[in-house]
Design an enzyme around this catalytic site. Structure first.
Site, PDB file in Angstrom:
ATOM      1  N   ALA A 126       0.744   5.064  -2.286  1.00  0.00           N
ATOM      2  CA  ALA A 126       0.630   5.257  -3.733  1.00  0.00           C
ATOM      3  C   ALA A 126       1.882   4.846  -4.524  1.00  0.00           C
ATOM      4  CB  ALA A 126       0.243   6.709  -4.020  1.00  0.00           C
ATOM      5  N   ARG A 175       0.849  -1.192   0.000  1.00  0.00           N
ATOM      6  CA  ARG A 175       0.000   0.000   0.000  1.00  0.00           C
ATOM      7  C   ARG A 175       0.886   1.244   0.000  1.00  0.00           C
ATOM      8  NH1 ARG A 175       1.857   2.030   3.856  1.00  0.00           N
ATOM      9  NH2 ARG A 175       0.608   3.876   3.488  1.00  0.00           N
ATOM     10  N   ARG A 186      -7.445  -0.341  -7.059  1.00  0.00           N
ATOM     11  CA  ARG A 186      -7.607   0.846  -6.197  1.00  0.00           C
ATOM     12  C   ARG A 186      -7.650   2.075  -7.107  1.00  0.00           C
ATOM     13  NH1 ARG A 186      -4.339   1.331  -0.839  1.00  0.00           N
ATOM     14  NH2 ARG A 186      -6.311   2.298  -0.234  1.00  0.00           N
ATOM     15  N   ASP A 215      -2.016  10.775  -2.636  1.00  0.00           N
ATOM     16  CA  ASP A 215      -2.389   9.696  -3.566  1.00  0.00           C
ATOM     17  C   ASP A 215      -2.624  10.216  -4.975  1.00  0.00           C
ATOM     18  OD1 ASP A 215      -3.049   8.461  -0.817  1.00  0.00           O
ATOM     19  OD2 ASP A 215      -2.966   6.820  -2.270  1.00  0.00           O
ATOM     20  N   ASN A 246      -5.519  12.441  -0.249  1.00  0.00           N
ATOM     21  CA  ASN A 246      -4.664  11.624   0.624  1.00  0.00           C
ATOM     22  C   ASN A 246      -5.567  10.921   1.632  1.00  0.00           C
ATOM     23  OD1 ASN A 246      -1.929  10.780   1.368  1.00  0.00           O
ATOM     24  ND2 ASN A 246      -2.251  11.900   3.271  1.00  0.00           N
ATOM     25  N   LYS A 247      -4.974  10.126   2.466  1.00  0.00           N
ATOM     26  CA  LYS A 247      -5.726   9.303   3.426  1.00  0.00           C
ATOM     27  C   LYS A 247      -6.796  10.101   4.156  1.00  0.00           C
ATOM     28  CE  LYS A 247      -5.495   5.815   4.035  1.00  0.00           C
ATOM     29  NZ  LYS A 247      -6.453   4.894   3.352  1.00  0.00           N
ATOM     30  N   GLN A 279      -2.794   2.890   9.694  1.00  0.00           N
ATOM     31  CA  GLN A 279      -1.478   2.948   9.046  1.00  0.00           C
ATOM     32  C   GLN A 279      -0.496   3.810   9.843  1.00  0.00           C
ATOM     33  OE1 GLN A 279      -4.402   3.220   7.499  1.00  0.00           O
ATOM     34  NE2 GLN A 279      -4.336   2.557   5.367  1.00  0.00           N
TER      35      GLN A 279
HETATM   36  O1  MRU Z   1      -4.780   3.287   1.856  1.00  0.00           O
HETATM   37  P1  MRU Z   1      -3.301   3.513   1.843  1.00  0.00           P
HETATM   38  O2  MRU Z   1      -2.620   2.998   3.061  1.00  0.00           O
HETATM   39  O3  MRU Z   1      -2.665   3.025   0.570  1.00  0.00           O
HETATM   40  O4  MRU Z   1      -3.153   5.108   1.864  1.00  0.00           O
HETATM   41  C1  MRU Z   1      -1.866   5.649   1.819  1.00  0.00           C
HETATM   42  C2  MRU Z   1      -1.831   7.118   1.873  1.00  0.00           C
HETATM   43  O5  MRU Z   1      -2.846   7.793   1.930  1.00  0.00           O
HETATM   44  C3  MRU Z   1      -0.484   7.755   1.757  1.00  0.00           C
HETATM   45  O6  MRU Z   1      -0.414   8.947   2.481  1.00  0.00           O
HETATM   46  C4  MRU Z   1      -0.188   8.057   0.278  1.00  0.00           C
HETATM   47  O7  MRU Z   1      -0.433   6.941  -0.507  1.00  0.00           O
HETATM   48  C5  MRU Z   1       1.207   8.515   0.077  1.00  0.00           C
HETATM   49  S1  MRU Z   1       2.380   7.224   0.375  1.00  0.00           S
HETATM   50  C6  MRU Z   1       3.915   7.854   0.017  1.00  0.00           C
END
Ligand code: MRU
Length: 349
Positions: free
Chosen positions: A51, A49, A92, A240, A250-251, A199
């Protein structure tokens, strides 16, 4: 500096070796992905996981998914390749890096397509290797460009995990932190636990502790009061997808952090490589947001935590409008977005 290889080739190159991030922080487990089903389910289940790591895993996963089809007639091989790419693409929708990597792989396949599937597989393997190496190098450059933003004594707030586990290098948001510590600066990180899948507490706290960097886990509602108390100097998060107007997906929870940082005049930085920028999407309103199963919310902590049958809203990401973003730290430099640089130290005033 973390020595964490979230995604790499297994010896011999017949499998994609990933750290299974669903097992952290209890266990450090590696898994080898050798089939299309395994690649897709590893991405969907968040075993791999973040991006950039998703993009790298998609490219490498495409190679192992089609390598065994190289003996088929060229037209059948081509159909298998296109079908595999579309299945991986559908895993995704929000992370721009996934489609970016697959488009690059398909373009390389077209170039190499002289009627010989084996040659196409070898060209794809080379391209996936380049995507992996470039991501590693981009993380390092993000760290270098972001280093001036993290002076000695910084207290940094981050959300989710945008560290080594989320990339093939030293991360994006955490890259400037790692380089600042390497340069001898004292840096303290506060991380939101990041409900529903944690996370922040499971992954970011794990990798920072492992690197010996002081880290404090917060539950998701705690950051604003720490900002008010003057205990956060800057926010650094990943992305993302970044729209043409610099709105950032982003998350889920990132937007709330940005709103609180804006109110308290604390700089809010986003770190991301070129592969996360999506110039074809005009603004955040057009970004597709992934919605995930209700059970992640109702059973997220290993037991039922909401009554049976209750409605659940579970978007994996939110959009932070560009007005709330101080700057984006990319591998090519800093993009000052809102002109809002915040106070030298946290605190509204
Ligand atoms: O659902 P996830 O864990 O893949 O979400 C990850 C994030 O939101 C990160 O902040 C983003 O992908 C950047 S990772 C360098």
């Amino acid at each position: 500096m973390p020595i964490i290889e979230a995604v790499r080739w297994a010896p011999g190159g017949g499998a994609v070796r990933i750290i299974d991030q669903t097992a952290l922080p209890d266990q450090l487990v590696e898994r080898d992905l050798t089939t299309l089903d395994e690649v897709c389910s590893a991405i969907t289940s968040l075993s791999v996981r973040g991006a950039p790591a998703i993009g790298v895993a998609a490219a490498m996963g495409l190679v192992v998914s089609v390598a065994r089809q190289a003996g088929r007639p060229p037209s059948e091989f081509r159909a298998a390749l296109d079908g595999a790419a579309e299945r991986i693409r559908a895993t995704r929708p929000t992370a721009a890096n996934l489609g970016w990597a697959l488009d690059r792989m398909l373009a390389r396949a077209r170039e190499a397509d002289g009627g010989n599937p084996s040659a196409v597989v070898e060209a794809l393997r080379a391209e996936a290797g380049m995507i992996l190496e470039e991501d590693r190098a981009m993380c390092r450059r993000i760290g270098e460009h972001g280093l001036p933003l993290v002076p000695d004594g910084s207290r940094v707030l981050t959300h989710c995990n945008a560290g080594a586990l989320a990339t093939s290098g030293i991360g994006t948001a955490l890259a400037p932190v790692y380089l600042a510590v390497e340069a001898g600066r004292r840096v303290e990180v506060f991380v939101n636990e990041t409900r529903p899948l944690l996370q922040g507490s499971r992954l970011t706290a794990w990798e920072l502790s492992r690197a010996g960097i002081p880290v404090t886990v917060l539950t998701d509602g705690m950051a604003a009061s720490l900002m008010r108390a003057g205990r956060i100097d800057l926010c650094l998060v990943g992305a993302d997808r970044i729209a043409a107007n610099h709105d950032v997906a982003n998350k889920i929870g990132t937007y709330a952090v940005a709103v609180a940082a804006g109110y308290h005049r604390i700089p809010f930085y986003v770190a991301a490589p070129a592969s996360t920028f999506d110039p074809c999407t005009g603004s955040g309103d057009a970004i597709e947001i992934e919605h995930r199963p209700a059970a992640e919310v109702t059973h997220g902590l290993g037991r039922r935590t909401a009554p049976e049958g209750v409605a659940v809203h579970n978007p994996a990401f939110d959009v932070t409008p560009h007005e709330l973003i101080t700057a984006i730290v990319s591998d090519t430099g800093l993009v000052w977005v809102s002109g809002r640089q915040g106070a030298a130290r946290g605190g509204r005033g």
